[in-house]
Design a protein around this motif. Structure first.
Motif, mmCIF file in Angstrom:
data_model
loop_
_atom_site.group_PDB
_atom_site.id
_atom_site.type_symbol
_atom_site.label_atom_id
_atom_site.label_comp_id
_atom_site.label_asym_id
_atom_site.label_seq_id
_atom_site.Cartn_x
_atom_site.Cartn_y
_atom_site.Cartn_z
ATOM 1 N N HIS A 22 110.996 -10.347 73.982
ATOM 2 C CA HIS A 22 111.753 -9.423 74.837
ATOM 3 C C HIS A 22 110.896 -8.302 75.420
ATOM 4 C CE1 HIS A 22 115.714 -11.136 74.186
ATOM 5 N NE2 HIS A 22 115.478 -11.170 72.888
ATOM 6 N N ARG A 23 110.014 -7.707 74.594
ATOM 7 C CA ARG A 23 109.299 -6.522 75.045
ATOM 8 C C ARG A 23 108.006 -6.855 75.787
ATOM 9 N NH1 ARG A 23 109.369 -2.529 69.894
ATOM 10 N NH2 ARG A 23 108.291 -1.188 71.390
ATOM 11 N N LEU A 24 107.273 -7.853 75.276
ATOM 12 C CA LEU A 24 105.990 -8.160 75.915
ATOM 13 C C LEU A 24 106.126 -9.227 76.986
ATOM 14 C CD1 LEU A 24 103.486 -8.036 72.920
ATOM 15 C CD2 LEU A 24 104.395 -6.193 74.328
ATOM 16 N N LEU A 25 106.818 -10.325 76.662
ATOM 17 C CA LEU A 25 106.913 -11.424 77.614
ATOM 18 C C LEU A 25 107.862 -11.082 78.757
ATOM 19 C CD1 LEU A 25 105.546 -14.191 77.710
ATOM 20 C CD2 LEU A 25 107.630 -15.180 76.758
ATOM 21 N N LYS A 26 109.063 -10.599 78.424
ATOM 22 C CA LYS A 26 110.047 -10.258 79.452
ATOM 23 C C LYS A 26 109.790 -8.890 80.058
ATOM 24 C CE LYS A 26 114.381 -10.794 78.887
ATOM 25 N NZ LYS A 26 115.752 -10.756 78.320
ATOM 26 N N GLY A 27 109.595 -7.898 79.180
ATOM 27 C CA GLY A 27 109.492 -6.518 79.659
ATOM 28 C C GLY A 27 108.112 -6.077 80.088
ATOM 29 N N ASN A 28 107.078 -6.875 79.772
ATOM 30 C CA ASN A 28 105.702 -6.506 80.120
ATOM 31 C C ASN A 28 105.415 -5.069 79.662
ATOM 32 O OD1 ASN A 28 103.167 -7.094 81.115
ATOM 33 N ND2 ASN A 28 103.667 -6.592 83.240
ATOM 34 N N ALA A 29 105.748 -4.795 78.399
ATOM 35 C CA ALA A 29 105.745 -3.425 77.894
ATOM 36 C C ALA A 29 104.372 -2.777 77.867
ATOM 37 C CB ALA A 29 106.356 -3.405 76.490
ATOM 38 N N LEU A 30 103.305 -3.568 77.835
ATOM 39 C CA LEU A 30 101.970 -2.987 77.718
ATOM 40 C C LEU A 30 101.307 -2.730 79.066
ATOM 41 C CD1 LEU A 30 100.496 -5.063 74.741
ATOM 42 C CD2 LEU A 30 101.317 -2.708 74.699
ATOM 43 N N VAL A 31 102.001 -3.010 80.157
ATOM 44 C CA VAL A 31 101.360 -2.922 81.467
ATOM 45 C C VAL A 31 100.894 -1.507 81.792
ATOM 46 C CG1 VAL A 31 103.482 -2.488 82.785
ATOM 47 C CG2 VAL A 31 101.557 -3.701 83.862
ATOM 48 N N ASP A 32 101.533 -0.500 81.188
ATOM 49 C CA ASP A 32 101.105 0.884 81.413
ATOM 50 C C ASP A 32 100.383 1.462 80.200
ATOM 51 O OD1 ASP A 32 103.242 1.033 79.715
ATOM 52 O OD2 ASP A 32 104.396 2.483 80.895
ATOM 53 N N GLY A 33 100.060 0.588 79.229
ATOM 54 C CA GLY A 33 99.318 1.044 78.058
ATOM 55 C C GLY A 33 100.142 1.797 77.043
ATOM 56 N N MET A 34 101.456 1.719 77.143
ATOM 57 C CA MET A 34 102.343 2.440 76.227
ATOM 58 C C MET A 34 103.139 1.451 75.386
ATOM 59 S SD MET A 34 101.721 5.551 77.477
ATOM 60 C CE MET A 34 103.044 6.669 77.031
ATOM 61 N N PHE A 35 103.481 1.867 74.165
ATOM 62 C CA PHE A 35 104.295 1.008 73.307
ATOM 63 C C PHE A 35 105.136 1.883 72.392
ATOM 64 C CE2 PHE A 35 105.210 -1.963 69.856
ATOM 65 C CZ PHE A 35 105.555 -3.098 70.581
ATOM 66 N N ASP A 36 106.431 1.565 72.304
ATOM 67 C CA ASP A 36 107.356 2.323 71.458
ATOM 68 C C ASP A 36 107.270 1.848 70.020
ATOM 69 O OD1 ASP A 36 108.291 3.830 73.591
ATOM 70 O OD2 ASP A 36 109.868 2.392 74.085
ATOM 71 N N LEU A 37 107.037 2.797 69.119
ATOM 72 C CA LEU A 37 107.025 2.525 67.685
ATOM 73 C C LEU A 37 108.078 3.408 67.034
ATOM 74 C CD1 LEU A 37 103.240 2.349 66.699
ATOM 75 C CD2 LEU A 37 104.873 0.472 66.719
ATOM 76 N N GLY A 38 109.261 2.841 66.819
ATOM 77 C CA GLY A 38 110.332 3.626 66.235
ATOM 78 C C GLY A 38 110.717 4.786 67.128
ATOM 79 N N ASP A 39 110.548 6.008 66.606
ATOM 80 C CA ASP A 39 110.955 7.199 67.363
ATOM 81 C C ASP A 39 109.793 7.835 68.125
ATOM 82 O OD1 ASP A 39 109.524 8.030 65.206
ATOM 83 O OD2 ASP A 39 110.975 9.547 64.524
ATOM 84 N N ARG A 40 108.696 7.136 68.272
ATOM 85 C CA ARG A 40 107.566 7.687 69.021
ATOM 86 C C ARG A 40 106.965 6.617 69.918
ATOM 87 N NH1 ARG A 40 102.052 7.586 65.624
ATOM 88 N NH2 ARG A 40 102.476 5.807 64.237
ATOM 89 N N THR A 41 106.201 7.087 70.888
ATOM 90 C CA THR A 41 105.520 6.201 71.831
ATOM 91 C C THR A 41 104.025 6.423 71.699
ATOM 92 O OG1 THR A 41 107.375 6.257 73.387
ATOM 93 C CG2 THR A 41 105.242 5.554 74.242
#
Length: 413
Positions: free
Chosen positions: A262-281
Protein backbone atom coordinates in the motif's frame (compact mmCIF):
# COMPACT_ATOMS: atom_id res chain seq x y z
CA UNK A 1 30.24 -22.84 -27.11
CA UNK A 2 30.54 -22.13 -30.82
CA UNK A 3 27.77 -23.17 -33.18
CA UNK A 4 30.16 -25.87 -34.34
CA UNK A 5 32.00 -26.71 -31.10
CA UNK A 6 35.77 -26.95 -31.10
CA UNK A 7 37.33 -30.14 -29.74
CA UNK A 8 38.41 -28.48 -26.48
CA UNK A 9 34.87 -27.13 -25.98
CA UNK A 10 33.42 -30.61 -26.46
CA UNK A 11 35.86 -32.01 -23.90
CA UNK A 12 35.05 -29.25 -21.39
CA UNK A 13 31.30 -29.69 -21.90
CA UNK A 14 31.55 -33.45 -21.41
CA UNK A 15 33.61 -32.96 -18.29
CA UNK A 16 31.09 -30.50 -16.84
CA UNK A 17 28.15 -32.80 -17.54
CA UNK A 18 29.97 -35.77 -16.01
CA UNK A 19 30.95 -33.78 -12.92
CA UNK A 20 27.35 -32.62 -12.46
CA UNK A 21 26.02 -36.16 -12.74
CA UNK A 22 28.56 -37.62 -10.33
CA UNK A 23 28.68 -34.83 -7.73
CA UNK A 24 25.24 -33.26 -8.17
CA UNK A 25 26.51 -29.96 -9.51
CA UNK A 26 29.48 -27.74 -10.25
CA UNK A 27 29.01 -24.94 -7.72
CA UNK A 28 30.82 -24.88 -4.39
CA UNK A 29 27.85 -24.02 -2.19
CA UNK A 30 29.61 -24.15 1.18
CA UNK A 31 28.68 -21.22 3.38
CA UNK A 32 31.40 -19.06 4.86
CA UNK A 33 31.88 -20.01 8.55
CA UNK A 34 30.23 -17.64 10.99
CA UNK A 35 29.30 -17.22 14.65
CA UNK A 36 26.04 -15.92 16.12
CA UNK A 37 26.71 -12.89 18.33
CA UNK A 38 23.19 -11.54 18.94
CA UNK A 39 19.58 -12.55 18.40
CA UNK A 40 16.06 -11.32 19.03
CA UNK A 41 12.65 -11.33 17.35
CA UNK A 42 13.39 -11.94 13.65
CA UNK A 43 16.97 -10.77 14.26
CA UNK A 44 20.11 -12.86 14.04
CA UNK A 45 23.48 -11.09 13.90
CA UNK A 46 26.48 -13.11 12.72
CA UNK A 47 30.22 -12.50 12.66
CA UNK A 48 32.12 -14.20 9.83
CA UNK A 49 35.30 -15.83 11.05
CA UNK A 50 38.51 -14.24 9.77
CA UNK A 51 40.34 -16.02 6.99
CA UNK A 52 43.39 -18.06 7.89
CA UNK A 53 46.62 -16.06 7.94
CA UNK A 54 44.64 -12.80 7.55
CA UNK A 55 44.25 -10.30 10.38
CA UNK A 56 40.99 -8.35 10.58
CA UNK A 57 41.64 -4.62 10.25
CA UNK A 58 39.67 -1.44 9.84
CA UNK A 59 36.06 -0.66 10.64
CA UNK A 60 33.49 -3.49 10.48
CA UNK A 61 31.13 -4.07 7.57
CA UNK A 62 27.50 -5.03 8.32
CA UNK A 63 25.50 -6.66 5.52
CA UNK A 64 21.76 -5.99 5.83
CA UNK A 65 19.54 -8.67 4.32
CA UNK A 66 16.28 -7.69 2.60
CA UNK A 67 13.04 -9.29 3.67
CA UNK A 68 11.97 -12.45 1.81
CA UNK A 69 15.44 -12.97 0.30
CA UNK A 70 17.81 -15.36 2.06
CA UNK A 71 21.23 -14.28 3.30
CA UNK A 72 22.59 -16.32 0.38
CA UNK A 73 22.44 -13.06 -1.57
CA UNK A 74 25.72 -12.07 0.12
CA UNK A 75 27.25 -15.55 0.18
CA UNK A 76 26.02 -17.08 -3.07
CA UNK A 77 28.83 -19.55 -3.72
CA UNK A 78 32.56 -19.82 -3.24
CA UNK A 79 34.34 -17.68 -5.79
CA UNK A 80 31.29 -15.45 -6.20
CA UNK A 81 30.53 -14.40 -2.63
CA UNK A 82 30.73 -10.84 -1.33
CA UNK A 83 31.22 -12.25 2.16
CA UNK A 84 34.19 -14.33 1.00
CA UNK A 85 35.65 -11.29 -0.76
CA UNK A 86 35.40 -9.10 2.35
CA UNK A 87 36.72 -11.77 4.71
CA UNK A 88 39.68 -12.58 2.47
CA UNK A 89 40.53 -8.87 2.41
CA UNK A 90 40.73 -8.88 6.20
CA UNK A 91 37.63 -6.79 6.80
CA UNK A 92 35.63 -7.54 9.98
CA UNK A 93 32.43 -8.81 8.32
CA UNK A 94 28.99 -9.19 9.88
CA UNK A 95 25.47 -9.94 8.68
CA UNK A 96 21.96 -9.49 10.04
CA UNK A 97 19.24 -11.84 8.85
CA UNK A 98 15.74 -12.56 10.05
CA UNK A 99 15.10 -16.30 10.04
CA UNK A 100 11.84 -17.97 9.09
CA UNK A 101 8.67 -15.88 9.26
CA UNK A 102 5.70 -17.52 10.99
CA UNK A 103 2.04 -16.67 11.55
CA UNK A 104 2.83 -15.19 14.96
CA UNK A 105 4.91 -12.50 13.21
CA UNK A 106 1.96 -11.27 11.14
CA UNK A 107 1.57 -8.01 13.11
CA UNK A 108 5.18 -6.88 12.66
CA UNK A 109 5.52 -3.89 10.36
CA UNK A 110 8.46 -2.14 8.75
CA UNK A 111 8.94 -0.23 12.01
CA UNK A 112 10.30 -3.42 13.57
CA UNK A 113 13.24 -3.50 11.16
CA UNK A 114 13.81 0.25 10.98
CA UNK A 115 13.61 0.98 14.71
CA UNK A 116 14.72 -2.29 16.30
CA UNK A 117 16.41 -4.89 14.09
CA UNK A 118 18.87 -2.83 12.05
CA UNK A 119 19.77 -0.29 14.80
CA UNK A 120 20.36 -3.10 17.30
CA UNK A 121 22.52 -4.96 14.77
CA UNK A 122 24.62 -1.82 14.17
CA UNK A 123 25.18 -1.32 17.90
CA UNK A 124 26.05 -4.97 18.47
CA UNK A 125 28.49 -5.00 15.57
CA UNK A 126 30.14 -1.78 16.72
CA UNK A 127 30.56 -3.20 20.23
CA UNK A 128 31.83 -6.58 19.01
CA UNK A 129 34.39 -4.88 16.74
CA UNK A 130 35.87 -2.76 19.54
CA UNK A 131 33.48 0.19 19.57
CA UNK A 132 34.23 1.14 15.97
CA UNK A 133 31.86 2.85 13.51
CA UNK A 134 30.11 0.49 11.11
CA UNK A 135 29.98 0.42 7.31
CA UNK A 136 26.40 -0.60 6.51
CA UNK A 137 25.73 -2.36 3.20
CA UNK A 138 22.14 -3.08 2.14
CA UNK A 139 20.82 -4.73 -1.01
CA UNK A 140 17.29 -4.03 -2.30
CA UNK A 141 14.91 -3.60 0.66
CA UNK A 142 17.91 -4.06 2.95
CA UNK A 143 19.14 -0.73 1.57
CA UNK A 144 15.79 0.86 2.41
CA UNK A 145 16.05 -0.39 5.98
CA UNK A 146 19.64 0.86 6.25
CA UNK A 147 18.83 4.38 5.04
CA UNK A 148 15.64 4.78 7.08
CA UNK A 149 17.34 3.42 10.21
CA UNK A 150 20.15 5.96 9.82
CA UNK A 151 17.61 8.73 9.27
CA UNK A 152 15.57 7.70 12.30
CA UNK A 153 18.46 7.49 14.78
CA UNK A 154 21.34 9.94 14.51
CA UNK A 155 23.13 8.31 17.46
CA UNK A 156 24.03 5.18 15.47
CA UNK A 157 27.79 4.86 14.87
CA UNK A 158 27.73 4.59 11.09
CA UNK A 159 30.93 5.11 9.11
CA UNK A 160 29.22 4.89 5.71
CA UNK A 161 26.18 3.44 3.97
CA UNK A 162 26.16 1.51 0.69
CA UNK A 163 22.87 0.59 -0.98
CA UNK A 164 22.46 -1.56 -4.06
CA UNK A 165 19.31 -1.75 -6.17
CA UNK A 166 17.19 0.22 -3.67
CA UNK A 167 14.32 2.00 -5.50
CA UNK A 168 13.00 5.32 -4.21
CA UNK A 169 10.67 6.19 -7.10
CA UNK A 170 8.60 3.18 -8.14
CA UNK A 171 7.03 5.18 -10.97
CA UNK A 172 10.26 4.40 -12.81
CA UNK A 173 9.82 0.62 -12.40
CA UNK A 174 8.45 -0.83 -15.66
CA UNK A 175 6.95 -3.83 -13.87
CA UNK A 176 4.85 -1.55 -11.65
CA UNK A 177 3.82 1.28 -13.97
CA UNK A 178 1.22 -0.71 -16.00
CA UNK A 179 -0.32 -2.06 -12.78
CA UNK A 180 -0.68 1.29 -11.02
CA UNK A 181 -4.27 2.01 -12.21
CA UNK A 182 -5.32 -1.44 -11.00
CA UNK A 183 -3.61 -0.92 -7.66
CA UNK A 184 -5.47 2.34 -7.17
CA UNK A 185 -8.80 0.76 -8.10
CA UNK A 186 -8.30 -1.97 -5.49
CA UNK A 187 -8.03 0.72 -2.78
CA UNK A 188 -7.14 -1.76 -0.05
CA UNK A 189 -9.98 -4.16 -0.82
CA UNK A 190 -8.40 -6.28 -3.54
CA UNK A 191 -7.21 -9.89 -3.52
CA UNK A 192 -3.68 -8.91 -2.45
CA UNK A 193 -5.06 -7.31 0.69
CA UNK A 194 -7.24 -10.32 1.45
CA UNK A 195 -4.29 -12.70 1.03
CA UNK A 196 -1.99 -11.06 3.55
CA UNK A 197 -4.78 -10.41 6.04
CA UNK A 198 -6.00 -14.00 5.97
CA UNK A 199 -2.66 -15.77 5.73
CA UNK A 200 -0.72 -13.45 8.00
CA UNK A 201 2.07 -13.29 5.42
CA UNK A 202 2.85 -13.06 1.74
CA UNK A 203 3.19 -16.76 0.81
CA UNK A 204 6.67 -18.02 -0.07
CA UNK A 205 5.59 -19.31 -3.53
CA UNK A 206 4.20 -15.86 -4.38
CA UNK A 207 7.47 -14.18 -3.40
CA UNK A 208 9.48 -16.69 -5.45
CA UNK A 209 7.18 -16.25 -8.45
CA UNK A 210 7.46 -12.44 -8.31
CA UNK A 211 11.27 -12.59 -8.29
CA UNK A 212 11.35 -14.97 -11.25
CA UNK A 213 8.84 -12.84 -13.15
CA UNK A 214 11.26 -9.92 -13.00
CA UNK A 215 13.70 -11.97 -15.08
CA UNK A 216 11.09 -13.63 -17.30
CA UNK A 217 13.12 -13.32 -20.48
CA UNK A 218 16.13 -15.01 -18.88
CA UNK A 219 13.84 -17.71 -17.48
CA UNK A 220 12.44 -18.48 -20.93
CA UNK A 221 15.86 -18.57 -22.60
CA UNK A 222 17.60 -20.37 -19.74
CA UNK A 223 17.64 -23.89 -21.30
CA UNK A 224 19.22 -22.56 -24.49
CA UNK A 225 21.73 -20.52 -22.51
CA UNK A 226 22.77 -23.60 -20.52
CA UNK A 227 23.33 -25.57 -23.72
CA UNK A 228 25.40 -22.73 -25.18
CA UNK A 229 27.57 -22.59 -22.05
CA UNK A 230 28.02 -26.29 -21.36
CA UNK A 231 31.77 -25.80 -21.65
CA UNK A 232 31.81 -22.93 -19.10
CA UNK A 233 31.95 -24.41 -15.59
CA UNK A 234 31.81 -20.99 -13.90
CA UNK A 235 28.64 -20.02 -15.80
CA UNK A 236 26.92 -23.31 -14.94
CA UNK A 237 27.96 -22.99 -11.29
CA UNK A 238 26.40 -19.53 -11.17
CA UNK A 239 23.13 -20.88 -12.56
CA UNK A 240 23.07 -23.54 -9.85
CA UNK A 241 23.75 -21.01 -7.11
CA UNK A 242 21.04 -18.59 -8.31
CA UNK A 243 18.53 -21.46 -8.51
CA UNK A 244 19.32 -22.35 -4.90
CA UNK A 245 18.92 -18.70 -3.88
CA UNK A 246 15.50 -18.45 -5.55
CA UNK A 247 14.33 -21.73 -4.00
CA UNK A 248 15.12 -20.37 -0.53
CA UNK A 249 12.94 -17.27 -0.73
CA UNK A 250 10.94 -16.77 2.47
CA UNK A 251 7.60 -15.13 3.27
CA UNK A 252 6.94 -11.52 4.27
CA UNK A 253 5.19 -10.86 7.62
CA UNK A 254 1.57 -9.94 6.89
CA UNK A 255 1.59 -6.34 8.13
CA UNK A 256 4.96 -5.59 6.55
CA UNK A 257 3.75 -6.94 3.22
CA UNK A 258 0.67 -4.74 3.53
CA UNK A 259 2.87 -1.67 4.09
CA UNK A 260 5.09 -2.52 1.14
CA UNK A 261 2.05 -3.02 -1.06
CA UNK A 262 0.00 0.00 0.00
CA UNK A 263 2.64 2.55 0.99
CA UNK A 264 5.56 1.81 -1.32
CA UNK A 265 4.04 0.10 -4.34
CA UNK A 266 0.75 2.03 -4.50
CA UNK A 267 1.61 5.22 -2.64
CA UNK A 268 5.24 5.60 -3.78
CA UNK A 269 5.90 6.83 -0.24
CA UNK A 270 9.66 7.19 -0.62
CA UNK A 271 9.58 9.42 -3.70
CA UNK A 272 10.21 12.50 -1.54
CA UNK A 273 12.58 10.74 0.86
CA UNK A 274 10.09 10.74 3.73
CA UNK A 275 8.58 7.84 5.64
CA UNK A 276 6.05 7.76 8.48
CA UNK A 277 7.08 5.76 11.54
CA UNK A 278 4.21 5.73 13.99
CA UNK A 279 3.74 9.28 15.26
CA UNK A 280 6.80 10.72 13.52
CA UNK A 281 8.15 11.19 10.02
CA UNK A 282 11.76 10.46 9.14
CA UNK A 283 13.63 11.94 6.21
CA UNK A 284 16.74 10.63 4.48
CA UNK A 285 17.78 14.29 4.21
CA UNK A 286 18.75 13.91 7.90
CA UNK A 287 21.37 11.24 7.17
CA UNK A 288 24.82 12.57 8.03
CA UNK A 289 26.83 9.52 6.93
CA UNK A 290 28.39 9.28 3.45
CA UNK A 291 26.20 7.22 1.09
CA UNK A 292 27.16 5.18 -1.97
CA UNK A 293 24.27 4.19 -4.24
CA UNK A 294 24.54 1.48 -6.91
CA UNK A 295 22.21 1.00 -9.86
CA UNK A 296 22.28 -2.13 -12.01
CA UNK A 297 22.54 -1.51 -15.75
CA UNK A 298 20.01 -4.29 -16.45
CA UNK A 299 17.95 -4.18 -13.25
CA UNK A 300 14.23 -4.66 -13.97
CA UNK A 301 13.17 -4.61 -10.31
CA UNK A 302 15.00 -1.38 -9.41
CA UNK A 303 15.93 0.44 -12.63
CA UNK A 304 18.60 3.11 -12.67
CA UNK A 305 16.18 6.07 -12.60
CA UNK A 306 14.24 4.59 -9.67
CA UNK A 307 17.44 4.14 -7.65
CA UNK A 308 19.10 7.42 -8.65
CA UNK A 309 16.10 9.34 -7.29
CA UNK A 310 17.45 8.92 -3.75
CA UNK A 311 20.74 10.72 -4.32
CA UNK A 312 19.56 14.36 -4.59
CA UNK A 313 17.64 13.91 -1.32
CA UNK A 314 20.79 13.12 0.68
CA UNK A 315 21.47 16.80 1.32
CA UNK A 316 23.12 16.34 4.75
CA UNK A 317 25.45 13.55 3.67
CA UNK A 318 29.12 14.63 3.34
CA UNK A 319 29.23 12.67 0.08
CA UNK A 320 26.44 10.98 -1.88
CA UNK A 321 27.80 9.04 -4.84
CA UNK A 322 25.94 7.17 -7.57
CA UNK A 323 27.48 4.37 -9.65
CA UNK A 324 26.10 2.23 -12.47
CA UNK A 325 27.45 -1.31 -12.57
CA UNK A 326 26.76 -4.29 -14.84
CA UNK A 327 24.04 -6.78 -13.98
CA UNK A 328 20.42 -7.17 -13.00
CA UNK A 329 18.93 -6.96 -9.52
CA UNK A 330 20.90 -9.87 -8.06
CA UNK A 331 23.73 -9.84 -10.60
CA UNK A 332 24.88 -6.34 -9.64
CA UNK A 333 25.50 -7.63 -6.11
CA UNK A 334 26.87 -11.10 -6.66
CA UNK A 335 27.03 -11.82 -10.38
CA UNK A 336 30.23 -12.91 -12.05
CA UNK A 337 30.92 -9.36 -13.25
CA UNK A 338 30.39 -7.96 -9.74
CA UNK A 339 33.79 -9.37 -8.81
CA UNK A 340 35.49 -6.81 -11.07
CA UNK A 341 32.94 -3.98 -10.96
CA UNK A 342 30.82 -3.60 -7.81
CA UNK A 343 33.17 -5.08 -5.23
CA UNK A 344 36.28 -3.00 -5.99
CA UNK A 345 34.21 0.19 -5.71
CA UNK A 346 32.83 -0.97 -2.35
CA UNK A 347 36.41 -1.66 -1.24
CA UNK A 348 37.57 1.83 -2.18
CA UNK A 349 34.51 3.42 -0.57
CA UNK A 350 34.97 1.56 2.72
CA UNK A 351 38.69 2.40 2.76
CA UNK A 352 37.90 6.05 2.11
CA UNK A 353 35.64 6.31 5.16
CA UNK A 354 37.46 3.95 7.54
CA UNK A 355 39.21 5.02 10.73
CA UNK A 356 42.63 3.33 10.54
CA UNK A 357 43.13 3.28 14.29
CA UNK A 358 44.87 -0.08 14.44
CA UNK A 359 47.36 0.65 11.65
CA UNK A 360 50.36 3.00 11.36
CA UNK A 361 49.13 6.59 11.04
CA UNK A 362 48.83 7.77 7.46
CA UNK A 363 48.79 11.35 6.18
CA UNK A 364 45.31 12.85 6.05
CA UNK A 365 43.84 12.60 2.58
CA UNK A 366 42.42 15.66 0.94
CA UNK A 367 39.17 15.66 -0.99
CA UNK A 368 41.28 15.53 -4.17
CA UNK A 369 43.15 12.41 -3.05
CA UNK A 370 39.87 10.70 -2.08
CA UNK A 371 38.49 11.39 -5.54
CA UNK A 372 41.70 9.94 -7.00
CA UNK A 373 41.16 6.76 -4.95
CA UNK A 374 37.59 6.38 -6.23
CA UNK A 375 38.76 7.03 -9.80
CA UNK A 376 41.35 4.28 -9.49
CA UNK A 377 38.69 1.96 -8.09
CA UNK A 378 36.44 2.60 -11.07
CA UNK A 379 39.28 1.64 -13.40
CA UNK A 380 39.94 -1.52 -11.42
CA UNK A 381 36.19 -2.28 -11.33
CA UNK A 382 36.02 -2.53 -15.09
CA UNK A 383 38.83 -5.08 -15.44
CA UNK A 384 38.58 -8.80 -15.85
CA UNK A 385 41.35 -10.94 -14.37
CA UNK A 386 43.07 -11.22 -17.76
CA UNK A 387 42.82 -7.55 -18.76
CA UNK A 388 46.01 -5.59 -19.29
CA UNK A 389 46.29 -2.24 -17.45
CA UNK A 390 46.27 -0.24 -20.68
CA UNK A 391 43.11 -1.99 -21.90
CA UNK A 392 40.90 -1.16 -18.92
CA UNK A 393 37.26 -0.58 -19.95
CA UNK A 394 35.16 2.03 -18.19
CA UNK A 395 32.93 0.82 -15.36
CA UNK A 396 29.26 0.27 -16.18
CA UNK A 397 27.28 -0.44 -19.31
CA UNK A 398 26.70 3.24 -20.07
CA UNK A 399 29.37 5.53 -18.59
CA UNK A 400 27.42 8.69 -19.52
CA UNK A 401 24.84 7.85 -16.85
CA UNK A 402 27.29 7.82 -13.94
CA UNK A 403 26.99 10.59 -11.37
CA UNK A 404 29.02 11.82 -8.43
CA UNK A 405 27.47 13.70 -5.51
CA UNK A 406 27.72 17.18 -7.01
CA UNK A 407 26.13 16.20 -10.31
CA UNK A 408 23.40 14.18 -8.62
CA UNK A 409 22.38 16.98 -6.25
CA UNK A 410 22.31 19.36 -9.19
CA UNK A 411 19.35 17.35 -10.48
CA UNK A 412 17.18 19.01 -7.86
CA UNK A 413 17.58 22.43 -9.42
Amino acid sequence: MDLIPKPDQVVSAAGNVAHSLVYGGLADLRSMPRTLIDQGTLREVYHYRPAAQVRDHGDPVLLVTPLAAPALCYDLRRGCSLVEHLVDAGRPTYLVEYGAVSFRDRDLGMEHWIEEVVPTAIREVSSHAGDRPVHVVGWSLGGTFALLSAAADASLRIASITVLGTPFDVRQVPLVAPLRPLLQLADGRGPITRIYRAAGAAPQPLVRWAFRLSAFQKLVTKPLAIIRHLDDADYLAQIEAVDRFTANMIAYPGRTFGQLYHRLLKGNALVDGMFDLGDRTVSIADITAPVLVFGGANDAIAPIEAVKAAVPMLSSSPEARFEIVPGGHLGMLTGRKARTSTWPVIDAWVDQWTEHRDEPPAPARSATSRRTTMKAARKTAGRTPTDKPDETPTLGANPTRRYGSADSRALRR
